[in-house]
Scaffold this motif. Structure first.
Motif, mmCIF file in Angstrom:
data_model
loop_
_atom_site.group_PDB
_atom_site.id
_atom_site.type_symbol
_atom_site.label_atom_id
_atom_site.label_comp_id
_atom_site.label_asym_id
_atom_site.label_seq_id
_atom_site.Cartn_x
_atom_site.Cartn_y
_atom_site.Cartn_z
ATOM 1 N N TYR A 1 76.161 0.997 19.775
ATOM 2 C CA TYR A 1 76.945 0.966 21.019
ATOM 3 C C TYR A 1 76.017 1.073 22.234
ATOM 4 C CZ TYR A 1 80.074 2.719 24.685
ATOM 5 O OH TYR A 1 80.745 2.918 25.865
ATOM 6 N N ARG A 2 75.060 1.989 22.174
ATOM 7 C CA ARG A 2 74.164 2.194 23.309
ATOM 8 C C ARG A 2 73.069 1.123 23.379
ATOM 9 N NH1 ARG A 2 75.199 6.614 26.196
ATOM 10 N NH2 ARG A 2 76.861 7.911 25.323
ATOM 11 N N THR A 3 72.757 0.515 22.250
ATOM 12 C CA THR A 3 71.847 -0.639 22.295
ATOM 13 C C THR A 3 72.500 -1.789 23.043
ATOM 14 O OG1 THR A 3 70.769 0.013 20.222
ATOM 15 C CG2 THR A 3 70.531 -2.275 20.909
ATOM 16 N N PHE A 4 73.788 -2.005 22.808
ATOM 17 C CA PHE A 4 74.494 -3.036 23.572
ATOM 18 C C PHE A 4 74.516 -2.682 25.063
ATOM 19 C CE2 PHE A 4 76.818 -3.821 19.387
ATOM 20 C CZ PHE A 4 76.091 -4.966 19.098
ATOM 21 N N MET A 5 74.620 -1.384 25.370
ATOM 22 C CA MET A 5 74.517 -0.957 26.770
ATOM 23 C C MET A 5 73.142 -1.298 27.335
ATOM 24 S SD MET A 5 76.446 2.771 26.741
ATOM 25 C CE MET A 5 75.867 3.172 28.393
ATOM 26 N N LEU B 1 71.678 -11.564 13.446
ATOM 27 C CA LEU B 1 70.985 -12.850 13.359
ATOM 28 C C LEU B 1 69.815 -12.956 14.336
ATOM 29 C CD1 LEU B 1 74.104 -15.183 12.988
ATOM 30 C CD2 LEU B 1 72.467 -14.554 11.185
ATOM 31 N N GLY B 2 69.640 -11.909 15.182
ATOM 32 C CA GLY B 2 68.531 -11.909 16.125
ATOM 33 C C GLY B 2 68.671 -12.892 17.261
ATOM 34 N N LEU B 3 69.908 -13.191 17.669
ATOM 35 C CA LEU B 3 70.164 -14.193 18.710
ATOM 36 C C LEU B 3 70.186 -13.526 20.089
ATOM 37 C CD1 LEU B 3 72.945 -16.218 16.860
ATOM 38 C CD2 LEU B 3 70.487 -16.704 16.969
ATOM 39 N N ALA B 4 69.008 -13.353 20.669
ATOM 40 C CA ALA B 4 68.874 -12.635 21.929
ATOM 41 C C ALA B 4 69.630 -13.298 23.072
ATOM 42 C CB ALA B 4 67.394 -12.490 22.284
ATOM 43 N N SER B 5 69.556 -14.620 23.171
ATOM 44 C CA SER B 5 70.220 -15.320 24.281
ATOM 45 C C SER B 5 71.731 -15.170 24.193
ATOM 46 C CB SER B 5 69.833 -16.802 24.282
ATOM 47 O OG SER B 5 70.203 -17.421 23.050
ATOM 48 N N MET B 6 72.267 -15.183 22.978
ATOM 49 C CA MET B 6 73.705 -15.008 22.797
ATOM 50 C C MET B 6 74.131 -13.590 23.154
ATOM 51 S SD MET B 6 75.985 -16.121 19.485
ATOM 52 C CE MET B 6 75.386 -17.815 19.644
ATOM 53 N N LEU B 7 73.304 -12.610 22.811
ATOM 54 C CA LEU B 7 73.618 -11.232 23.127
ATOM 55 C C LEU B 7 73.624 -11.002 24.651
ATOM 56 C CD1 LEU B 7 71.807 -9.156 20.386
ATOM 57 C CD2 LEU B 7 74.204 -8.970 21.034
ATOM 58 N N LEU B 8 72.680 -11.596 25.339
ATOM 59 C CA LEU B 8 72.676 -11.476 26.799
ATOM 60 C C LEU B 8 73.959 -12.056 27.400
ATOM 61 C CD1 LEU B 8 68.987 -12.301 27.739
ATOM 62 C CD2 LEU B 8 70.235 -10.231 28.388
ATOM 63 N N ARG C 1 64.736 -9.117 22.433
ATOM 64 C CA ARG C 1 64.190 -9.341 21.075
ATOM 65 C C ARG C 1 63.454 -8.098 20.579
ATOM 66 N NH1 ARG C 1 62.651 -14.659 23.301
ATOM 67 N NH2 ARG C 1 64.218 -16.169 22.593
ATOM 68 N N SER C 2 62.785 -7.407 21.497
ATOM 69 C CA SER C 2 62.080 -6.183 21.089
ATOM 70 C C SER C 2 63.071 -5.105 20.660
ATOM 71 C CB SER C 2 61.188 -5.671 22.227
ATOM 72 O OG SER C 2 61.951 -5.115 23.282
ATOM 73 N N PHE C 3 64.255 -5.067 21.316
ATOM 74 C CA PHE C 3 65.284 -4.115 20.887
ATOM 75 C C PHE C 3 65.735 -4.448 19.455
ATOM 76 C CE2 PHE C 3 67.055 -4.085 25.536
ATOM 77 C CZ PHE C 3 65.862 -3.527 25.990
ATOM 78 N N LEU C 4 65.979 -5.737 19.217
ATOM 79 C CA LEU C 4 66.524 -6.168 17.928
ATOM 80 C C LEU C 4 65.527 -5.972 16.786
ATOM 81 C CD1 LEU C 4 68.350 -9.468 18.977
ATOM 82 C CD2 LEU C 4 69.220 -7.134 18.938
ATOM 83 N N CYS C 5 64.243 -5.997 17.122
ATOM 84 C CA CYS C 5 63.223 -5.820 16.088
ATOM 85 C C CYS C 5 62.886 -4.349 15.838
ATOM 86 C CB CYS C 5 61.938 -6.561 16.488
ATOM 87 S SG CYS C 5 62.112 -8.361 16.441
ATOM 88 N N ASP C 6 63.436 -3.476 16.663
ATOM 89 C CA ASP C 6 63.133 -2.053 16.502
ATOM 90 C C ASP C 6 63.703 -1.547 15.176
ATOM 91 O OD1 ASP C 6 63.785 0.995 16.916
ATOM 92 O OD2 ASP C 6 62.289 0.470 18.415
ATOM 93 N N PRO C 7 62.921 -0.813 14.378
ATOM 94 C CA PRO C 7 63.401 -0.332 13.079
ATOM 95 C C PRO C 7 64.663 0.505 13.159
ATOM 96 C CG PRO C 7 61.020 -0.052 13.262
ATOM 97 C CD PRO C 7 61.504 -0.484 14.608
ATOM 98 N N ALA D 1 75.551 -11.560 16.340
ATOM 99 C CA ALA D 1 74.401 -12.021 17.117
ATOM 100 C C ALA D 1 73.219 -11.072 16.938
ATOM 101 C CB ALA D 1 74.774 -12.135 18.589
ATOM 102 N N MET D 2 73.510 -9.778 16.851
ATOM 103 C CA MET D 2 72.451 -8.795 16.634
ATOM 104 C C MET D 2 71.805 -8.982 15.267
ATOM 105 S SD MET D 2 72.730 -4.629 16.630
ATOM 106 C CE MET D 2 72.393 -4.454 18.385
#
Length: 331
Positions: free
Chosen positions: A262-266, A319-326, A286-292, A316-317
């Motif tokens: 939830y807070r990552t989406f924030m 699948l690592g789709l950063a542009s879609m998440l934005l 992308r760096s957020f999505l790659c964080d362990p 989207a998270m």
């Protein structure tokens, strides 16, 4: 006595309205600690003028330390059996503190929670009613309320510091403070700890005492540097707190994972406010999505619950789709 804490930074525009609403309470045994946090406008002059007219005002001036530092300063100075917090641009109903005190004394509650409405220059902003039922929570129900606060799925616990009155001895006995490393969500950490130590909580969220100003100049509408770093700090600290207090469980871990996403989406919403190129925003997301931490929490939640809780953002998270998440996290 009730201690009322107001952190004020360049608050000259709205502070008089706030002070008038506090000083106009039907309950009169107040000390009002107003902390000027290094303002560059007329905030300090307004505080001093009000203190000359009403001895219940306790003016405090300090170099800028942020809202957490300002409130911690007031925590060190307050003398009331109970305390409450209000933002310098908000207002409170005239009978709020009298009714909250009556509820606390009649039930033995360590915390009383009330409701709010939001307003802007255009009028009242529609606000969903809280799902938290009215009445007293104690024992096991109180601990369930703590878990609901960590991440609310079934019962919405009002998330704001300034919708509560607290028993001061809880803060003192457990050495609770606001984390001044957090420039946003610092109230979440303190509230999660305070909820844990409460033996009784009284909900009167049907009483919308607080009038919360939807202020476009507030921090919630501005880019906060390294907010994702703060999300990781919150997760680490809340996990450490649960383990230290022998409250770590499978259910707690489940809630903490959901809170993390939830807070990552924030954090991604926050990136949309970042005044950098789209390329730089995508790199950061992308760096957020790659964080362990994020990858682990997302995997443990699973596709079924992820879709139910977060919809397309979860897919989207994963699948690592950063542009879609934005695009999805416009706020």
């Amino acid at each position: 006595m009730i201690s009322v804490i107001i952190a004020a930074y360049n608050a000259e525009k709205y502070l008089p309205e706030c002070l008038d609403s506090v000083l106009g309470q039907t309950y009169k045994d107040l000390e009002v600690l107003v902390v000027d946090d290094g303002s560059s406008d007329n905030t300090l002059e307004i505080i001093n003028e009000y203190s000359r007219r009403d001895p219940r005002i306790v003016p405090i001036h300090q170099e800028n330390m942020g809202v957490a530092g300002a409130r911690n300063t007031a925590f060190d100075r307050m003398k009331g059996e109970y305390f409450t917090i209000i933002d310098a641009d908000d207002k409170i109903d005239t009978n709020a503190y009298a009714e909250a005190l009556e509820a606390a004394e009649s039930t033995g509650a360590d915390m009383v929670i009330w409701g709010l409405d939001r307003f802007s220059e255009k009028g009242i902003v529609p606000q969903p009613d809280p799902m938290l039922k009215q009445g007293l929570y104690e024992g096991k129900e109180c601990k369930k309320l703590w878990l609901d606060f960590i991440y609310r799925e079934k019962r919405r616990v009002v998330p704001f510091l300034h919708c509560r009155m607290f028993r001061t001895s809880i803060l003192r006995e457990h050495g609770l403070r606001l984390n001044d490393k957090l420039k946003r969500s610092e109230d979440y950490m303190l509230l999660s700890e305070f909820h844990f130590f409460c033996g009784r909580v009284y909900s009167m969220t049907d009483r919308k005492f607080l009038h919360y100003r939807q202020n476009e100049e507030s921090i919630t509408h501005k880019y906060v540097e390294d907010y994702f770093g703060m999300v990781k700090l919150i997760y680490a600290e809340i996990k450490a707190f649960a383990k230290e207090n022998k409250a770590y469980s499978e259910e707690f871990a489940r809630r903490a994972d959901r809170m993390c996403l939830y807070r990552t989406f924030m954090s991604i919403e926050n990136e949309n406010l970042h005044m950098v190129s789209q390329k730089e925003k995508l790199k950061n997301v992308r760096s957020f999505l790659c964080d362990p931490l994020v990858k682990g929490a997302a995997k443990r939640i699973g596709f079924r619950d992820g879709k139910r809780l977060y919809g397309k953002k979860y897919y989207a998270m994963r699948l690592g789709l950063a542009s879609m998440l934005l695009k999805f996290c416009k706020g």
